[in-house]
Design a protein around this motif. Sequence first.
Motif, PDB file in Angstrom:
ATOM      1  N   HIS A 329      67.485 -61.937  71.020  1.00 58.57           N
ATOM      2  CA  HIS A 329      67.628 -60.601  70.441  1.00 58.57           C
ATOM      3  C   HIS A 329      67.433 -59.603  71.584  1.00 58.57           C
ATOM      4  O   HIS A 329      66.363 -59.517  72.172  1.00 58.57           O
ATOM      5  CB  HIS A 329      66.614 -60.381  69.322  1.00 58.57           C
ATOM      6  N   PHE A 330      68.483 -58.865  71.907  1.00 63.24           N
ATOM      7  CA  PHE A 330      68.462 -57.997  73.072  1.00 63.24           C
ATOM      8  C   PHE A 330      67.524 -56.804  72.886  1.00 63.24           C
ATOM      9  O   PHE A 330      67.256 -56.363  71.767  1.00 63.24           O
ATOM     10  CB  PHE A 330      69.870 -57.481  73.383  1.00 63.24           C
ATOM     11  N   ALA A 331      67.070 -56.266  74.014  1.00 67.77           N
ATOM     12  CA  ALA A 331      66.148 -55.121  74.017  1.00 67.77           C
ATOM     13  C   ALA A 331      66.819 -53.879  73.442  1.00 67.77           C
ATOM     14  O   ALA A 331      68.017 -53.636  73.660  1.00 67.77           O
ATOM     15  CB  ALA A 331      65.670 -54.846  75.443  1.00 67.77           C
ATOM     16  N   ASP A 332      66.036 -53.076  72.750  1.00 68.77           N
ATOM     17  CA  ASP A 332      66.582 -51.874  72.115  1.00 68.77           C
ATOM     18  C   ASP A 332      67.208 -50.929  73.139  1.00 68.77           C
ATOM     19  O   ASP A 332      68.256 -50.327  72.878  1.00 68.77           O
ATOM     20  CB  ASP A 332      65.478 -51.136  71.350  1.00 68.77           C
ATOM     21  N   ARG A 333      66.577 -50.755  74.294  1.00 69.21           N
ATOM     22  CA  ARG A 333      67.052 -49.719  75.214  1.00 69.21           C
ATOM     23  C   ARG A 333      68.414 -50.059  75.800  1.00 69.21           C
ATOM     24  O   ARG A 333      69.239 -49.159  75.993  1.00 69.21           O
ATOM     25  CB  ARG A 333      66.040 -49.462  76.331  1.00 69.21           C
ATOM     26  N   THR A 334      68.693 -51.333  76.060  1.00 67.88           N
ATOM     27  CA  THR A 334      70.005 -51.688  76.591  1.00 67.88           C
ATOM     28  C   THR A 334      71.061 -51.680  75.490  1.00 67.88           C
ATOM     29  O   THR A 334      72.201 -51.249  75.706  1.00 67.88           O
ATOM     30  CB  THR A 334      69.951 -53.056  77.294  1.00 67.88           C
ATOM     31  N   VAL A 335      70.689 -52.151  74.305  1.00 71.22           N
ATOM     32  CA  VAL A 335      71.619 -52.071  73.171  1.00 71.22           C
ATOM     33  C   VAL A 335      71.928 -50.608  72.848  1.00 71.22           C
ATOM     34  O   VAL A 335      73.087 -50.232  72.604  1.00 71.22           O
ATOM     35  CB  VAL A 335      71.044 -52.793  71.942  1.00 71.22           C
ATOM     36  N   ASP A 336      70.893 -49.765  72.870  1.00 75.58           N
ATOM     37  CA  ASP A 336      71.097 -48.343  72.595  1.00 75.58           C
ATOM     38  C   ASP A 336      71.991 -47.693  73.655  1.00 75.58           C
ATOM     39  O   ASP A 336      72.765 -46.773  73.340  1.00 75.58           O
ATOM     40  CB  ASP A 336      69.757 -47.617  72.532  1.00 75.58           C
ATOM     41  N   ALA A 337      71.886 -48.153  74.901  1.00 76.44           N
ATOM     42  CA  ALA A 337      72.749 -47.608  75.958  1.00 76.44           C
ATOM     43  C   ALA A 337      74.213 -47.927  75.664  1.00 76.44           C
ATOM     44  O   ALA A 337      75.100 -47.086  75.875  1.00 76.44           O
ATOM     45  CB  ALA A 337      72.345 -48.175  77.318  1.00 76.44           C
ATOM     46  N   VAL A 338      74.469 -49.139  75.161  1.00 80.31           N
ATOM     47  CA  VAL A 338      75.844 -49.512  74.787  1.00 80.31           C
ATOM     48  C   VAL A 338      76.298 -48.679  73.591  1.00 80.31           C
ATOM     49  O   VAL A 338      77.423 -48.158  73.557  1.00 80.31           O
ATOM     50  CB  VAL A 338      75.925 -51.015  74.470  1.00 80.31           C
ATOM     51  N   GLN A 339      75.428 -48.543  72.592  1.00 80.98           N
ATOM     52  CA  GLN A 339      75.789 -47.772  71.395  1.00 80.98           C
ATOM     53  C   GLN A 339      76.091 -46.320  71.745  1.00 80.98           C
ATOM     54  O   GLN A 339      77.083 -45.740  71.269  1.00 80.98           O
ATOM     55  CB  GLN A 339      74.663 -47.836  70.375  1.00 80.98           C
ATOM     56  N   THR A 340      75.253 -45.734  72.588  1.00 81.91           N
ATOM     57  CA  THR A 340      75.464 -44.338  72.994  1.00 81.91           C
ATOM     58  C   THR A 340      76.762 -44.176  73.760  1.00 81.91           C
ATOM     59  O   THR A 340      77.499 -43.199  73.546  1.00 81.91           O
ATOM     60  CB  THR A 340      74.280 -43.857  73.853  1.00 81.91           C
ATOM     61  N   ALA A 341      77.055 -45.141  74.632  1.00 78.66           N
ATOM     62  CA  ALA A 341      78.309 -45.071  75.396  1.00 78.66           C
ATOM     63  C   ALA A 341      79.508 -45.116  74.462  1.00 78.66           C
ATOM     64  O   ALA A 341      80.453 -44.319  74.599  1.00 78.66           O
ATOM     65  CB  ALA A 341      78.370 -46.219  76.399  1.00 78.66           C
ATOM     66  N   ALA A 342      79.492 -46.028  73.495  1.00 75.67           N
ATOM     67  CA  ALA A 342      80.603 -46.126  72.546  1.00 75.67           C
ATOM     68  C   ALA A 342      80.744 -44.843  71.738  1.00 75.67           C
ATOM     69  O   ALA A 342      81.862 -44.343  71.530  1.00 75.67           O
ATOM     70  CB  ALA A 342      80.389 -47.324  71.626  1.00 75.67           C
ATOM     71  N   ASP A 343      79.626 -44.291  71.301  1.00 73.73           N
ATOM     72  CA  ASP A 343      79.660 -43.057  70.512  1.00 73.73           C
ATOM     73  C   ASP A 343      80.186 -41.888  71.343  1.00 73.73           C
ATOM     74  O   ASP A 343      81.030 -41.102  70.872  1.00 73.73           O
ATOM     75  CB  ASP A 343      78.261 -42.725  69.990  1.00 73.73           C
ATOM     76  N   ASP A 344      79.681 -41.760  72.568  1.00 76.19           N
ATOM     77  CA  ASP A 344      80.098 -40.643  73.422  1.00 76.19           C
ATOM     78  C   ASP A 344      81.577 -40.720  73.771  1.00 76.19           C
ATOM     79  O   ASP A 344      82.231 -39.680  73.963  1.00 76.19           O
ATOM     80  CB  ASP A 344      79.264 -40.617  74.705  1.00 76.19           C
TER      81      ASP A 344
END
Length: 417
Positions: A329-344
């Motif tokens: 289960h990947f770390a929140d901060r790296t997953v969030d970085a991917v999510q933010t990039a996709a959203d932006d």
Amino acid sequence: MNLTLDRERFVSTMKAQAEIGGTDGGGLHRLTLSDDDKEIRDWFAEQMDAEGLDTRVDTFGNMFGRRAGTDPDAKPVMIGSHLDSQPYGGIYDGALGVIAALEFVRTLNDEGIETTHPIEVVNWTNEEGSRFQPAMQGSGVWAGVLDIEAEYAKTDADGAVFEDELERIGYKGDEPCEPPEAYEAYFELHVEQGPYLEENEKEVGVVTGVVGFTWGAITFYGDADHSGPTPMHYRKDALVAAADVITQIRRIPSTLGERTVGTTGYVDVKPNSINIIPDEVTFTWGFRDPEEEIIEEARSRVLQEAEWAAEREGIEWEFEDRMRVSPVHFADRTVDAVQTAADDLGYDSMRIFSGAGHDASYMDRICDTAMVFAVSENGKSHNEDEYTSWDDCYTAAQTIANAALTIAQGDGREDGE
């Protein structure tokens, strides 16, 4: 401001790599430590040299290229995947992640963008595990999960020894096969190899983890006899026992979990004659699931089924565990970085758990890790029909580049840093 990769150059580079080991069916046959593997490695080394990367090869053949950061004390951000393929597989599996990493560095160089953290591009040795087992071999040794001497001694179906082949193609490097320092994060781009993104009409996948799996083999030992005169109640048929268990391998997942899958991908029958009752059968099991307990339950159940089948036929049996990888289960901060990039970037994304094993599974032991999935048309992979449109490839490459840049610039830092 978002980083924008050169789409034309990215696609052109993907096409160039696909020519090395390319098949008449439009796929890729680039097995680990083959001549084609040497050629793609040589090509990749040239691409890294052209971008001014500080390149190195470790003693297991893993290839790295580093772009310096502005902070000499900052930990590197690694990005990449693998360049080996399945036998007659697709051109995207693995290679897409390496080429996206290369294009990421090219774009940073084009734009004159400096990063706080060093950027390190990687090509892992033998992710596929098709010629030499197990899969994810290079990252497994590098992460300290697999023993290098044991892996050196592995042989392929023709008896070729891994270490000998590594030396033959000139890629047994000088660097120790281990992390030379602490790492900040690892990012990997891959095609989904499943149907979920397409079914949900999403443009890109934000991967939250990777399933664990258990691989093993069962062998039944019966008695060979003439298939005509031998009465049915006299028979000790190894294949009948195997068939009973193989059927259960298909059925067990439906009783355990929504994401549980089970497969028998290999069967060896001896003497394999139409006129002889089989006296020895070896076959494999493979179970995958996001939860550790379910994987263990599946393994326990198949071994119980084997014991019962052997009792019914009155024969002997044994089993061998071949590979075991825990769910990640990947770390929140790296997953969030991917999510933010996709959203932006304005991409319609969904969070998804990987159903296939990846080098990211082992890298998660070293540092915070995340993955991006590109859409797989019809969910096809590991064959020549594997297909991801260039638009979907580019969307995924854009996403991972911007996620990696966020961490490499010092944003999204760990708590307390």
